[in-house]
Design a protein around this motif. Structure first.
Motif, PDB file in Angstrom:
ATOM      1  N   LYS A  85     153.919  17.165  -0.529  1.00  0.00           N
ATOM      2  CA  LYS A  85     153.221  17.492  -1.440  1.00  0.00           C
ATOM      3  C   LYS A  85     153.947  18.178  -2.434  1.00  0.00           C
ATOM      4  O   LYS A  85     154.649  19.503  -1.781  1.00  0.00           O
ATOM      5  CB  LYS A  85     151.918  17.858  -0.876  1.00  0.00           C
ATOM      6  CG  LYS A  85     150.791  18.632  -1.957  1.00  0.00           C
ATOM      7  CD  LYS A  85     149.849  18.989  -1.142  1.00  0.00           C
ATOM      8  CE  LYS A  85     148.976  20.264  -1.686  1.00  0.00           C
ATOM      9  NZ  LYS A  85     149.161  20.556  -2.928  1.00  0.00           N
ATOM     10  N   CYS A  86     154.121  18.205  -3.672  1.00  0.00           N
ATOM     11  CA  CYS A  86     154.810  19.291  -4.469  1.00  0.00           C
ATOM     12  C   CYS A  86     154.278  20.640  -4.389  1.00  0.00           C
ATOM     13  O   CYS A  86     152.965  20.866  -4.558  1.00  0.00           O
ATOM     14  CB  CYS A  86     154.795  18.799  -6.008  1.00  0.00           C
ATOM     15  SG  CYS A  86     155.862  19.874  -6.908  1.00  0.00           S
ATOM     16  N   ALA A  87     154.990  21.790  -4.308  1.00  0.00           N
ATOM     17  CA  ALA A  87     154.474  22.748  -4.093  1.00  0.00           C
ATOM     18  C   ALA A  87     153.717  23.465  -5.468  1.00  0.00           C
ATOM     19  O   ALA A  87     153.235  24.556  -5.635  1.00  0.00           O
ATOM     20  CB  ALA A  87     155.585  23.922  -3.656  1.00  0.00           C
ATOM     21  N   ASN A 115     150.489  22.723 -10.744  1.00  0.00           N
ATOM     22  CA  ASN A 115     150.570  22.210 -12.167  1.00  0.00           C
ATOM     23  C   ASN A 115     151.472  20.915 -12.085  1.00  0.00           C
ATOM     24  O   ASN A 115     151.299  20.176 -13.174  1.00  0.00           O
ATOM     25  CB  ASN A 115     150.944  22.970 -13.138  1.00  0.00           C
ATOM     26  CG  ASN A 115     150.115  24.319 -13.237  1.00  0.00           C
ATOM     27  OD1 ASN A 115     149.125  24.302 -13.152  1.00  0.00           O
ATOM     28  ND2 ASN A 115     150.675  25.394 -13.306  1.00  0.00           N
ATOM     29  N   CYS A 116     152.020  20.414 -10.988  1.00  0.00           N
ATOM     30  CA  CYS A 116     152.772  19.306 -11.059  1.00  0.00           C
ATOM     31  C   CYS A 116     151.857  17.997 -11.246  1.00  0.00           C
ATOM     32  O   CYS A 116     150.735  17.784 -10.499  1.00  0.00           O
ATOM     33  CB  CYS A 116     153.567  19.000  -9.670  1.00  0.00           C
ATOM     34  SG  CYS A 116     154.541  17.608  -9.525  1.00  0.00           S
ATOM     35  N   ILE A 117     152.210  16.772 -11.805  1.00  0.00           N
ATOM     36  CA  ILE A 117     151.305  15.772 -12.038  1.00  0.00           C
ATOM     37  C   ILE A 117     150.828  14.951 -10.837  1.00  0.00           C
ATOM     38  O   ILE A 117     149.784  14.453 -10.700  1.00  0.00           O
ATOM     39  CB  ILE A 117     152.242  14.673 -13.056  1.00  0.00           C
ATOM     40  CG1 ILE A 117     151.011  13.671 -13.507  1.00  0.00           C
ATOM     41  CG2 ILE A 117     153.391  14.049 -12.605  1.00  0.00           C
ATOM     42  CD1 ILE A 117     151.517  12.740 -14.499  1.00  0.00           C
ATOM     43  N   THR A 118     151.809  15.150  -9.969  1.00  0.00           N
ATOM     44  CA  THR A 118     151.434  14.577  -8.689  1.00  0.00           C
ATOM     45  C   THR A 118     150.354  15.159  -7.826  1.00  0.00           C
ATOM     46  O   THR A 118     149.707  14.687  -6.876  1.00  0.00           O
ATOM     47  CB  THR A 118     152.727  14.759  -7.636  1.00  0.00           C
ATOM     48  OG1 THR A 118     153.224  16.168  -7.378  1.00  0.00           O
ATOM     49  CG2 THR A 118     153.893  13.742  -8.196  1.00  0.00           C
ATOM     50  N   ASN A 119     149.820  16.502  -8.343  1.00  0.00           N
ATOM     51  CA  ASN A 119     148.772  17.169  -7.696  1.00  0.00           C
ATOM     52  C   ASN A 119     147.408  16.756  -8.592  1.00  0.00           C
ATOM     53  O   ASN A 119     146.366  17.505  -7.715  1.00  0.00           O
ATOM     54  CB  ASN A 119     149.087  18.620  -7.497  1.00  0.00           C
ATOM     55  CG  ASN A 119     149.958  18.894  -6.493  1.00  0.00           C
ATOM     56  OD1 ASN A 119     149.856  18.148  -5.284  1.00  0.00           O
ATOM     57  ND2 ASN A 119     150.975  19.577  -6.598  1.00  0.00           N
ATOM     58  N   LYS A 168     164.123  18.605  -4.756  1.00  0.00           N
ATOM     59  CA  LYS A 168     163.646  18.827  -6.015  1.00  0.00           C
ATOM     60  C   LYS A 168     162.554  17.592  -6.585  1.00  0.00           C
ATOM     61  O   LYS A 168     162.896  16.599  -6.477  1.00  0.00           O
ATOM     62  CB  LYS A 168     164.910  18.761  -6.993  1.00  0.00           C
ATOM     63  CG  LYS A 168     164.918  19.291  -8.257  1.00  0.00           C
ATOM     64  CD  LYS A 168     166.205  19.252  -9.099  1.00  0.00           C
ATOM     65  CE  LYS A 168     166.056  19.735 -10.479  1.00  0.00           C
ATOM     66  NZ  LYS A 168     167.391  19.919 -11.079  1.00  0.00           N
ATOM     67  N   CYS A 169     161.653  18.154  -7.043  1.00  0.00           N
ATOM     68  CA  CYS A 169     160.361  17.275  -7.410  1.00  0.00           C
ATOM     69  C   CYS A 169     161.095  16.662  -8.771  1.00  0.00           C
ATOM     70  O   CYS A 169     161.666  17.027  -9.595  1.00  0.00           O
ATOM     71  CB  CYS A 169     159.334  18.186  -7.845  1.00  0.00           C
ATOM     72  SG  CYS A 169     157.945  16.933  -8.509  1.00  0.00           S
ATOM     73  N   HIS A 170     160.979  15.103  -8.488  1.00  0.00           N
ATOM     74  CA  HIS A 170     161.287  14.209  -9.408  1.00  0.00           C
ATOM     75  C   HIS A 170     160.431  14.410 -10.968  1.00  0.00           C
ATOM     76  O   HIS A 170     160.998  14.198 -11.888  1.00  0.00           O
ATOM     77  CB  HIS A 170     161.037  12.607  -8.980  1.00  0.00           C
ATOM     78  CG  HIS A 170     161.288  11.745 -10.153  1.00  0.00           C
ATOM     79  ND1 HIS A 170     162.562  11.308 -10.478  1.00  0.00           N
ATOM     80  CD2 HIS A 170     160.366  11.085 -10.881  1.00  0.00           C
ATOM     81  CE1 HIS A 170     162.288  10.293 -11.344  1.00  0.00           C
ATOM     82  NE2 HIS A 170     161.024  10.195 -11.387  1.00  0.00           N
ATOM     83  N   TYR A 171     159.534  14.915 -10.762  1.00  0.00           N
ATOM     84  CA  TYR A 171     158.149  15.057 -11.971  1.00  0.00           C
ATOM     85  C   TYR A 171     158.675  16.573 -12.379  1.00  0.00           C
ATOM     86  O   TYR A 171     158.465  16.467 -13.872  1.00  0.00           O
ATOM     87  CB  TYR A 171     157.018  14.752 -11.538  1.00  0.00           C
ATOM     88  CG  TYR A 171     156.953  13.302 -10.975  1.00  0.00           C
ATOM     89  CD1 TYR A 171     156.829  12.295 -12.090  1.00  0.00           C
ATOM     90  CD2 TYR A 171     156.715  12.903  -9.776  1.00  0.00           C
ATOM     91  CE1 TYR A 171     156.701  10.785 -11.692  1.00  0.00           C
ATOM     92  CE2 TYR A 171     156.725  11.725  -9.284  1.00  0.00           C
ATOM     93  CZ  TYR A 171     156.605  10.766 -10.436  1.00  0.00           C
ATOM     94  OH  TYR A 171     156.622   9.299  -9.911  1.00  0.00           O
ATOM     95  N   CYS A 172     158.474  17.457 -11.911  1.00  0.00           N
ATOM     96  CA  CYS A 172     158.410  18.876 -12.511  1.00  0.00           C
ATOM     97  C   CYS A 172     159.628  19.741 -12.341  1.00  0.00           C
ATOM     98  O   CYS A 172     159.644  20.919 -12.631  1.00  0.00           O
ATOM     99  CB  CYS A 172     157.179  19.548 -11.980  1.00  0.00           C
ATOM    100  SG  CYS A 172     157.171  20.111 -10.162  1.00  0.00           S
ATOM    101  N   GLU A 173     160.467  19.316 -11.317  1.00  0.00           N
ATOM    102  CA  GLU A 173     161.776  19.772 -11.061  1.00  0.00           C
ATOM    103  C   GLU A 173     161.677  20.998 -10.047  1.00  0.00           C
ATOM    104  O   GLU A 173     162.996  21.828 -10.170  1.00  0.00           O
ATOM    105  CB  GLU A 173     162.654  20.069 -12.345  1.00  0.00           C
ATOM    106  CG  GLU A 173     162.960  18.677 -13.267  1.00  0.00           C
ATOM    107  CD  GLU A 173     164.289  18.887 -14.133  1.00  0.00           C
ATOM    108  OE1 GLU A 173     164.269  19.823 -14.907  1.00  0.00           O
ATOM    109  OE2 GLU A 173     164.911  17.965 -14.070  1.00  0.00           O
TER     110      GLU A 173
HETATM  111 ZN    ZN Z   1     156.311  18.508  -8.822  1.00  0.00          ZN
END
Ligand code: ZN
Ligand code: CTP
Length: 150
Positions: free
Chosen positions: A104-106, A109-113, A132-137
């Motif tokens: 899970k992205c930490a 506010n990441c879209i994946t959450n 590194k998250c592909h969506y929020c970096e």
């Molecule tokens: Zn993310």
């Protein structure tokens, strides 16, 4: 040479060369059915690692996804498939270049959450582990990765 003997198994999966101390975490991540027959060895002597942990799961063949999860916290692990008392397959786990749907992205506010988007990370370093998250970096290091395993 004198060695502690851990029982062989007839059929199943042996996860060997787990860094010592990580065995129980690996077991937790595997999330095996409650009625599984499991042998766990902690701090067993190893020529390669000094000491290691081993997990033997009777009657269960691990899927690729499960192997990938193990690689994130036990990159030195080997996965042995046992059939009729023999090692029929031996795979070294390797952290993949891209990780989809395991962590899970930490970043809250990441879209994946907050939407139905599968988390996806690029592996920017395997040792020490850094993603590194592909969506929020957002970048995540080993400690955060372990805490955010799905
Ligand atoms: Zn993310
Ligand atoms: N094993 C087992 N039951 C069997 C056969 C093997 O539990 N019937 C386990 C061994 O105890 C070992 C792992 O599976 O932990 C791999 O077995 P093997 O390849 O025979 O051992 P090594 O040659 O020492 O493995 P490696 O080269 O990966 O260090």
């Amino acid at each position: 040479m004198k060695e502690l003997k851990v029982s062989a198994i007839n059929k199943g999966t042996v996860i060997d060369h787990i860094p010592s101390g990580k065995g129980l975490k690996v077991l937790e991540i595997l999330n095996l059915p409650k009625d599984s027959t499991i042998l766990v060895a902690i701090n067993v002597k190893s020529r390669k690692l000094g000491k290691k942990d081993i997990i033997k799961v009777e009657g269960k063949i691990l899927s690729e996804d499960e192997v990938n999860k193990i690689a994130l916290i036990a990159p030195t692990a080997t996965v042995n498939i046992i059939d009729k008392w023999e090692v029929v397959d031996k795979k070294k786990v390797e952290v993949p270049d891209e990780i989809v749907g395991i962590i899970k992205c930490a970043n809250p506010n990441c879209i994946t959450n907050y939407e139905e988007v599968k988390p996806k990370f690029k592996v920017i370093s395997k040792k020490p582990l850094k993603l590194k998250c592909h969506y929020c970096e957002r970048t995540m290091e080993e400690g955060m990765v372990v805490k955010n395993l799905l």
